[in-house]
Design a protein around this motif. Structure first.
Motif, PDB file in Angstrom:
ATOM      1  N   ALA A 423       7.836 -60.891  12.786  1.00 55.84           N
ATOM      2  CA  ALA A 423       7.994 -59.485  12.404  1.00 55.84           C
ATOM      3  C   ALA A 423       6.758 -58.686  12.775  1.00 55.84           C
ATOM      4  O   ALA A 423       6.850 -57.609  13.379  1.00 55.84           O
ATOM      5  N   GLU A 424       5.599 -59.212  12.427  1.00 56.72           N
ATOM      6  CA  GLU A 424       4.347 -58.511  12.702  1.00 56.72           C
ATOM      7  C   GLU A 424       4.107 -58.392  14.199  1.00 56.72           C
ATOM      8  O   GLU A 424       3.783 -57.309  14.708  1.00 56.72           O
ATOM      9  N   ALA A 425       4.278 -59.502  14.929  1.00 56.25           N
ATOM     10  CA  ALA A 425       4.047 -59.483  16.374  1.00 56.25           C
ATOM     11  C   ALA A 425       5.082 -58.624  17.077  1.00 56.25           C
ATOM     12  O   ALA A 425       4.766 -57.896  18.033  1.00 56.25           O
ATOM     13  N   GLY A 426       6.334 -58.703  16.634  1.00 54.88           N
ATOM     14  CA  GLY A 426       7.388 -57.931  17.280  1.00 54.88           C
ATOM     15  C   GLY A 426       7.146 -56.443  17.190  1.00 54.88           C
ATOM     16  O   GLY A 426       7.345 -55.700  18.164  1.00 54.88           O
ATOM     17  N   ALA A 427       6.716 -55.966  16.025  1.00 61.70           N
ATOM     18  CA  ALA A 427       6.452 -54.532  15.864  1.00 61.70           C
ATOM     19  C   ALA A 427       5.209 -54.102  16.631  1.00 61.70           C
ATOM     20  O   ALA A 427       5.194 -53.048  17.278  1.00 61.70           O
ATOM     21  N   LEU A 428       4.154 -54.907  16.574  1.00 63.72           N
ATOM     22  CA  LEU A 428       2.910 -54.526  17.224  1.00 63.72           C
ATOM     23  C   LEU A 428       3.014 -54.588  18.741  1.00 63.72           C
ATOM     24  O   LEU A 428       2.486 -53.714  19.447  1.00 63.72           O
ATOM     25  N   LEU A 429       3.701 -55.586  19.250  1.00 68.55           N
ATOM     26  CA  LEU A 429       3.727 -55.818  20.694  1.00 68.55           C
ATOM     27  C   LEU A 429       4.995 -55.300  21.361  1.00 68.55           C
ATOM     28  O   LEU A 429       5.226 -55.551  22.541  1.00 68.55           O
ATOM     29  N   GLY A 430       5.811 -54.573  20.604  1.00 71.28           N
ATOM     30  CA  GLY A 430       6.973 -53.942  21.201  1.00 71.28           C
ATOM     31  C   GLY A 430       8.058 -54.906  21.618  1.00 71.28           C
ATOM     32  O   GLY A 430       8.671 -54.735  22.676  1.00 71.28           O
ATOM     33  N   ARG A 431       8.335 -55.919  20.786  1.00 74.13           N
ATOM     34  CA  ARG A 431       9.372 -56.903  21.079  1.00 74.13           C
ATOM     35  C   ARG A 431      10.420 -56.890  19.965  1.00 74.13           C
ATOM     36  O   ARG A 431      10.362 -57.703  19.036  1.00 74.13           O
ATOM     37  N   PRO A 432      11.373 -55.989  20.034  1.00 71.50           N
ATOM     38  CA  PRO A 432      12.403 -55.937  18.989  1.00 71.50           C
ATOM     39  C   PRO A 432      13.217 -57.215  18.878  1.00 71.50           C
ATOM     40  O   PRO A 432      13.789 -57.497  17.816  1.00 71.50           O
ATOM     41  N   ASP A 433      13.293 -58.007  19.961  1.00 75.08           N
ATOM     42  CA  ASP A 433      14.047 -59.263  19.867  1.00 75.08           C
ATOM     43  C   ASP A 433      13.384 -60.236  18.901  1.00 75.08           C
ATOM     44  O   ASP A 433      14.068 -61.023  18.231  1.00 75.08           O
TER      45      ASP A 433
END
Length: 677
Positions: A423-433
């Motif tokens: 969740a944290e990495a997806g939001a920060l790095l622009g990876r909604p998957d």
């Protein structure tokens, strides 16, 4: 003929279902059988990805002669330590007390009531056969001594143990921990300790938070010792053999001091924790910013590849994450991962093969067995496009090999760690998957593992396992759900986390501000496990403290905040004496020092400006900052979101501490100014 393990849900137990050993699963039936036959218990504890567990299985448990001795002389109990961490914990403590060390497979001889009187780990077959006969002789002729010895162990391990406690950690306590870590730091290879060397994932998060509090990355011209240790360790691991240079993901540990040769099993918990740590480290200033970090791109790439590996290799059809990949394939450890110069040339051709051999340090002598090498990235490639092409070709060729087996049980605690990291990495790095994967894992665990408000620890193929959840299951799942709320705005995850944490407070407390690792209504073992220190995963106590503190910041609950502070009361002692085993408590202590600060971002769902503000908080706010997100119309029952509305219809951020908020802001520049203030 299959034994009693054939109906198990644990892949580890199923590995032994066709052994000639007449295994029993853990349970009262095995104890009753030992009492009926008047023989000792032989309790064998391991896990599916464990290399030496496989070795002992092949040598002894698959050997008819050894199995005959075991069946004649003992009632044999097989335990998956990942399914029953409580059973593992009490017998591991006994093993360490008796032998001075521990490990898996763990071999315990116990009375029919479960009191251990002789413990060890791996035994070669001939030694093991002699031991079986020796234990039996002692049981027949010196039983009183054995029973008394077992009772002494039980009495010693069951005695109340009071931990020296104090107020929550201060800045001075946390600074003292850094000084102690400096003394233990490996300035040559990074990390701490000698061989084997384990990834200090929780310390990386603490050191990053400590550096940001004392000297924020975005303003620092010179890195602090905390930053140097965190960055140096992360880079050394990322370039070493412990990291899979082709497929991503980290092995469990390095057998050497320099991160060269790993113990090849890959665990979900390691990679979930390291994903979060590398994501946080990738927040370092980019090229062109003050204090730019030349290793930022490497750290960022490792975070991305680790998350992609988790989704590719560990995700189950039901949407959860499997526990581990085995160390072995084709009956040997590491076969799937290693290369020779000749094999590189066969796959890549002479020119690219020679280039890859130099880049990945693959020599004729090799770093592993029979002249093969574990790939390492000694320096950044001089030709990135060629690097990508070579990696893709090698990864494709490796896919034709026999892959390691996968332990596909879903563990609630470890999925909680994965949910938080993705969740944290997806939001920060622009990876909604990644966020979608985190949401699906959360929904699976809530749907399958949560029964009448209580957790079961494991599931497999969508069916719950037999073991009840332990403290780390409740705490780490709550942590993951709260992180997921922060990036999705779904209030139901806060409610679910609150229910889990209420169970923690109602059933796990020790009446002294800490927690037991098992609930007050769980199966009674000869002692009730309670360990405040981190191991490969955060201790249940510190995991609970982290989730309780976050929940308190979102809801204003004094009960949860006070419980978090009490749980952190052992941190000052550990900060001075053993900071390497308190990384999660130290990181939570850093969050406590900042308030923790909480940021509510509100605006229309799907508004890119809202996404940008969420990323800005994750990028620039001090680690430990609590994030909440909403549409500004319905708080969903999350107190931090109440009365927080968008200003003039724009995405708006409220920076708060203790529900006292600064003026709302609608631009990234204003938000960054408040975060820096």
């Amino acid at each position: 003929m299959p034994n009693r393990l054939s109906d198990a849900t644990s892949p580890y137990l199923l590995q032994h279902a066709d052994n000639p050993v007449d295994w029993w699963p853990w349970g009262e039936e095995a104890f009753a059988e030992a009492r009926r036959r008047d023989v000792p218990l032989l309790i064998s504890v391991g896990y599916s990805a464990c290399h030496w567990c496989h070795v002992m299985a092949h040598e002894s448990f698959e050997d008819p002669a050894t199995a005959d001795l075991m069946n004649t002389l003992f009632v044999n109990v097989k335990v998956d330590r990942e399914e029953r961490p409580d059973v593992d914990a009490v017998y591991m403590e006994a093993t360490q007390a008796m032998t001075g060390h521990g490990g898996w497979p763990m071999t315990v001889f116990a009375t029919p009531d479960g009191a251990p009187f002789y413990c060890g780990t791996y035994f070669p077959r001939e030694h093991f056969q002699r031991l079986l006969q020796g234990i039996t002789s002692a049981w027949r002729h010196k039983r009183v001594d054995l029973v008394e010895q077992g009772q002494r162990v039980v009495d010693a391990l069951s005695a109340p143990r009071r931990l020296a406690s104090s107020p929550p950690p201060t800045a001075a306590d946390l600074d003292l921990a850094v000084q102690a870590l400096i003394r233990d730091y490996d300035t040559t290879a990074g990390g701490y300790g000698d061989e084997p060397k384990f990834p200090p994932s929780m310390l990386l998060s603490f050191l990053t938070a400590q550096h940001e509090r004392t000297f924020p990355f975005q303003t620092a011209d010179e890195p602090t010792p905390a930053a140097l240790m965190a960055g140096g360790t992360a880079v050394a691991m990322a370039r070493g053999g412990i990291y899979d240079q082709l497929g991503g993901g980290f092995a469990r540990y390095s057998v050497d001091r320099g991160w060269v040769v790993p113990h090849f099993e890959k665990m979900l918990y390691d990679n979930a924790l390291l994903l979060r740590a590398y994501t946080r480290l990738s927040r370092r200033p980019a090229e062109g910013d003050a204090g730019a970090d030349p290793d930022r791109e490497l750290l960022l790439r490792v975070a991305q590849e680790t998350a992609d590996w988790m989704l590719r290799d560990l995700r189950t059809p039901e949407g959860g994450f499997a526990s581990a990949l085995d160390a072995d394939s084709e009956g040997e450890e590491g076969t799937y991962y290693v290369w020779t110069p000749e094999r590189l040339r066969e796959v890549l051709g002479e020119e690219d093969g020679a280039w890859a051999a130099a880049l990945f340090d693959v020599t004729e002598e090799g770093t592993f067995e029979r002249g093969s090498s574990v790939l390492r990235l000694r320096s950044d490639p001089d030709d990135p496009e060629r690097y990508d092409r070579v990696r893709a070709a090698l990864l494709s060729a490796r896919a034709d090999r026999v892959p390691p087996a996968r332990d596909d049980k879903v563990v609630a605690s470890w999925n909680g760690l994965a949910i938080a990291g993705l969740a944290e990495a997806g939001a920060l790095l622009g990876r909604p998957d990644w966020i979608t994967a985190a949401r699906e894992a959360a929904d699976l665990v809530l749907d399958v593992h949560l029964r009448y408000g209580r957790l079961v620890r494991t599931s497999r193929d969508g069916a719950p396992g037999p073991a009840t959840g332990v403290l780390e299951d409740y705490a780490n799942l709550a942590e993951g759900l709260l992180a997921l709320h922060g990036v999705t705005g779904e209030a139901r995850y806060v409610r679910e986390a609150g229910g889990l944490l209420d169970t923690v407070l109602d059933h796990f407390g020790d009446d002294e501000g800490g927690f037991f690792d098992t609930a007050d209504d769980a199966e009674k073992l000869f002692s009730r496990p309670q360990d405040p220190t981190d191991n490969a995963t955060p201790s249940g106590r510190f995991a609970a403290a982290s989730a309780l503190l976050t929940y308190a910041a979102l809801t204003g609950s004094e009960r949860h905040r006070e419980a978090a502070e009490s749980a952190l009361s052992v941190v000052p002692l550990l900060a001075e004496k053993a900071p390497r085993f308190a990384g999660w408590g130290l990181a939570t202590g850093e969050a406590l020092l900042t308030g923790p600060r909480a940021v509510a971002v509100v605006g229309d769902t799907g508004d890119p400006a809202v996404e940008e503000m969420v990323r800005a908080v994750l990028r620039w706010a001090p680690l430990g900052t609590v994030l909440s997100r909403g549409d500004g119309r319905d708080s969903g029952g999350v107190p931090l979101l109440e009365h927080r509305a968008p200003i003039e219809g724009k995405a708006t951020a409220y920076v708060c501490e203790g529900f006292t908020c600064k003026l709302p802001v609608t631009t990234i520049e204003e938000l960054l100014a408040q975060l820096a203030g």
